[in-house]
Design a protein around this motif. Sequence first.
Motif, PDB file in Angstrom:
ATOM      1  N   LYS A 182      -5.769  -7.835  10.502  1.00 45.43           N
ATOM      2  CA  LYS A 182      -6.428  -8.694   9.751  1.00 45.43           C
ATOM      3  C   LYS A 182      -5.877  -9.196   7.913  1.00 45.43           C
ATOM      4  O   LYS A 182      -5.436  -9.254   7.231  1.00 45.43           O
ATOM      5  CB  LYS A 182      -7.038 -10.066   9.796  1.00 45.43           C
ATOM      6  N   VAL A 183      -6.895  -7.779   7.266  1.00 47.12           N
ATOM      7  CA  VAL A 183      -6.929  -7.472   6.103  1.00 47.12           C
ATOM      8  C   VAL A 183      -5.309  -6.839   5.357  1.00 47.12           C
ATOM      9  O   VAL A 183      -4.513  -6.909   4.626  1.00 47.12           O
ATOM     10  CB  VAL A 183      -7.808  -6.489   5.246  1.00 47.12           C
ATOM     11  N   ARG A 184      -4.877  -6.085   5.999  1.00 41.53           N
ATOM     12  CA  ARG A 184      -4.127  -5.276   6.076  1.00 41.53           C
ATOM     13  C   ARG A 184      -2.417  -5.975   6.264  1.00 41.53           C
ATOM     14  O   ARG A 184      -1.299  -5.439   5.697  1.00 41.53           O
ATOM     15  CB  ARG A 184      -3.685  -3.153   6.471  1.00 41.53           C
ATOM     16  N   SER A 185      -2.667  -6.969   6.760  1.00 42.59           N
ATOM     17  CA  SER A 185      -1.456  -7.952   6.813  1.00 42.59           C
ATOM     18  C   SER A 185      -0.542  -7.998   5.996  1.00 42.59           C
ATOM     19  O   SER A 185       0.599  -8.787   5.347  1.00 42.59           O
ATOM     20  CB  SER A 185      -1.703  -8.671   7.843  1.00 42.59           C
ATOM     21  N   TYR A 186      -1.813  -7.971   5.073  1.00 45.18           N
ATOM     22  CA  TYR A 186      -1.690  -8.936   2.988  1.00 45.18           C
ATOM     23  C   TYR A 186      -0.652  -7.189   2.540  1.00 45.18           C
ATOM     24  O   TYR A 186       0.159  -7.533   1.780  1.00 45.18           O
ATOM     25  CB  TYR A 186      -2.415  -8.365   2.343  1.00 45.18           C
ATOM     26  N   GLU A 187      -0.455  -5.901   3.473  1.00 44.91           N
ATOM     27  CA  GLU A 187       0.526  -5.237   2.979  1.00 44.91           C
ATOM     28  C   GLU A 187       2.436  -5.705   2.794  1.00 44.91           C
ATOM     29  O   GLU A 187       2.987  -5.468   2.115  1.00 44.91           O
ATOM     30  CB  GLU A 187       0.591  -4.059   3.856  1.00 44.91           C
ATOM     31  N   ALA A 188       2.408  -6.353   3.231  1.00 47.42           N
ATOM     32  CA  ALA A 188       3.837  -7.412   3.552  1.00 47.42           C
ATOM     33  C   ALA A 188       3.670  -7.598   2.710  1.00 47.42           C
ATOM     34  O   ALA A 188       5.118  -8.171   1.617  1.00 47.42           O
ATOM     35  CB  ALA A 188       4.357  -8.259   4.562  1.00 47.42           C
ATOM     36  N   GLN A 189       3.088  -7.900   1.615  1.00 52.10           N
ATOM     37  CA  GLN A 189       3.245  -8.545  -0.360  1.00 52.10           C
ATOM     38  C   GLN A 189       3.744  -7.977  -1.042  1.00 52.10           C
ATOM     39  O   GLN A 189       3.398  -8.965  -1.963  1.00 52.10           O
ATOM     40  CB  GLN A 189       2.553 -10.069   0.364  1.00 52.10           C
ATOM     41  N   LEU A 190       3.240  -7.008  -0.953  1.00 51.11           N
ATOM     42  CA  LEU A 190       3.145  -5.765  -2.084  1.00 51.11           C
ATOM     43  C   LEU A 190       3.964  -5.109  -2.053  1.00 51.11           C
ATOM     44  O   LEU A 190       5.203  -4.609  -0.822  1.00 51.11           O
ATOM     45  CB  LEU A 190       2.351  -4.974  -1.710  1.00 51.11           C
ATOM     46  N   ASP A 191       5.121  -4.534  -2.797  1.00 48.36           N
ATOM     47  CA  ASP A 191       6.057  -3.841  -3.115  1.00 48.36           C
ATOM     48  C   ASP A 191       5.496  -2.600  -2.742  1.00 48.36           C
ATOM     49  O   ASP A 191       4.832  -1.178  -3.609  1.00 48.36           O
ATOM     50  CB  ASP A 191       6.520  -3.766  -4.869  1.00 48.36           C
ATOM     51  N   ARG A 192       5.980  -1.884  -1.710  1.00 49.96           N
ATOM     52  CA  ARG A 192       5.984  -0.237  -1.439  1.00 49.96           C
ATOM     53  C   ARG A 192       6.802   0.676  -2.319  1.00 49.96           C
ATOM     54  O   ARG A 192       6.212   2.015  -2.870  1.00 49.96           O
ATOM     55  CB  ARG A 192       6.323  -0.117  -0.328  1.00 49.96           C
TER      56      ARG A 192
END
Length: 572
Positions: free
Chosen positions: A434-444
């Motif tokens: 759930k928490v790591r789903s926020y990775e999708a909103q980060l600029d890799r």
Amino acid sequence: MKFFNRILAVILAAGLTVTSCEFTELDLQQNPNAPGPEQAELEFLYNNIQLSFNGFQRGTVGFSGYYRGGNNMGNFTYNNSAPATRGNGLWSSFYAGLLPDIDALIPIAEAAGSDIELGSAKIMKAYAMFTLVDLFGNVPLSEAGQGTDIISPKADDAASVYQAAIALLDEGIANLEGTNAGAPATDIFYDGDPTKWITLANTLKLRAYANTRMVDANAASQISAIVSAGDIIDVASEDFTFKYGNQRNNPNSRHPWYNNAYEQSDAAYIPNYFMWLLAEEKGIRDPRTRFYFYRQRSNSLTADPNAYSCIYNEGAPDVAFYPAHYAAVDPNLPYCVATDDGYYGRDHGNGSGIPPDGPVRSVYGIYPAGGNFDDSQFEFTQNNGTDGLLGQGINPVWLSSWTHFVLAEAALMAGTGGDAKALLEEGIRQSIAKVRSYEAQLDRNKQIGSLPDGTPILLGEALLDPLDQATEDYVDLVLLNYDTAPDDNARLDIIVKEYMIALWGNGMEGYNLYRRTAMPTNIQPTIDPSSGNFIQTLLYPSDHVNRNANVTQKTTDELPFWSTQDPSKFNR
């Protein structure tokens, strides 16, 4: 005219229930001039009920300060942290807001055949009833909401209010089952899906029986029956959350924690104990750490000595000094700072004055507040609301991971069936996912540094990709600790600690969990060893006591009706 008078009454009632930091999403309210009057009144009420429900639930977050799980208790003694005025807002938001609004909606929804609004409103009311009991004990119900007919309603027995709330959940389920009613114009939580509201209702029953398992001989069988039926929140798509926006003004739709940490004022203190749980206690860093907290400094120990308030030594933290009553609980507990690499908050019950430590404090991160992901840039966050996800976070009211932790506890301690270890593992994995789903909103591809040869270090490769292995390492370690624990109490302590970590952003469930189990056993004590008795339940609100002739003030030593714990376990 009658219709508009009713609308005005609702507006006035709503004004009693929602604080400025929670009065959001006004643009979601339906225009009462477009549809027919009765339907407009229904949609207006339903929209306001959902907003008010979120405000009510957010009003419980501060109680996480008692169990060191989200907010800091900024008083040296428990009594000073819980005056009779503390419950006024929450009490008013139910009795002057949710209760009259839902009671007004019910006949309108029944007449209109609007089963989704009807059933879901009953479910929200049931949750609020549970919460009032959990916080205050005996509360008015049967005589409440009668207007001038009963101006001093008597309190109902806490256990009977719980049973009434369970019955209300069953009513809500019955309203929602098999309905072919159209979806509400706006359903902030479940987009008008009646099946998800039913799933929530069953989960709230599970929650109730998990609380009462020590005093209700039938609770274990009820839990088993609910699990066997299979319709509970057990996957993330069923999560019950309120989603905030990123609008700063007119209205401010952002997460309250973002408003707190990313505008112009110093952020609230995060408990050192909670940050230490993730960052240091196990010897490996929890994969959620950089999502939960944002560090404004790379070193917690090198600020101006005047920026600290360590109580037992002046100036910067003295690594040679450690409070004896901390060591008696666990000699590894944090003191004054959470870790030396930037995680800095406040110890439990530090009620001293506020030093100039705003730029030192760790602040709320990307989850659930919609702030910054900690990418080791250590930047100041009070930038007029221009950082991170701009406050587009969530209020987690109930998540699927929590269901698995509750079932693990019940399986271990109440014999409800299921594999407690497997349930524990699933809870951890779902929480991290759930928490790591926020990775999708980060600029890799964001550059966060450079190698000596000038090669850029990118966020994705440096910090996000390693989380896959970090997750496996973390889960393996927790399960190893579970396997080698000497007894069921030690195993329960592990379950409770992992559940507490997953609860970040929710105060009520953690407060209940702590009072139900008296765990974690190594929880940081108050910085003053003479802090008094732990707050088991709140005093009745002063407004209620002063205006109700049938109220006798209670004490904060009264246990929740569902707890059989020894109160002395909490006085640390």
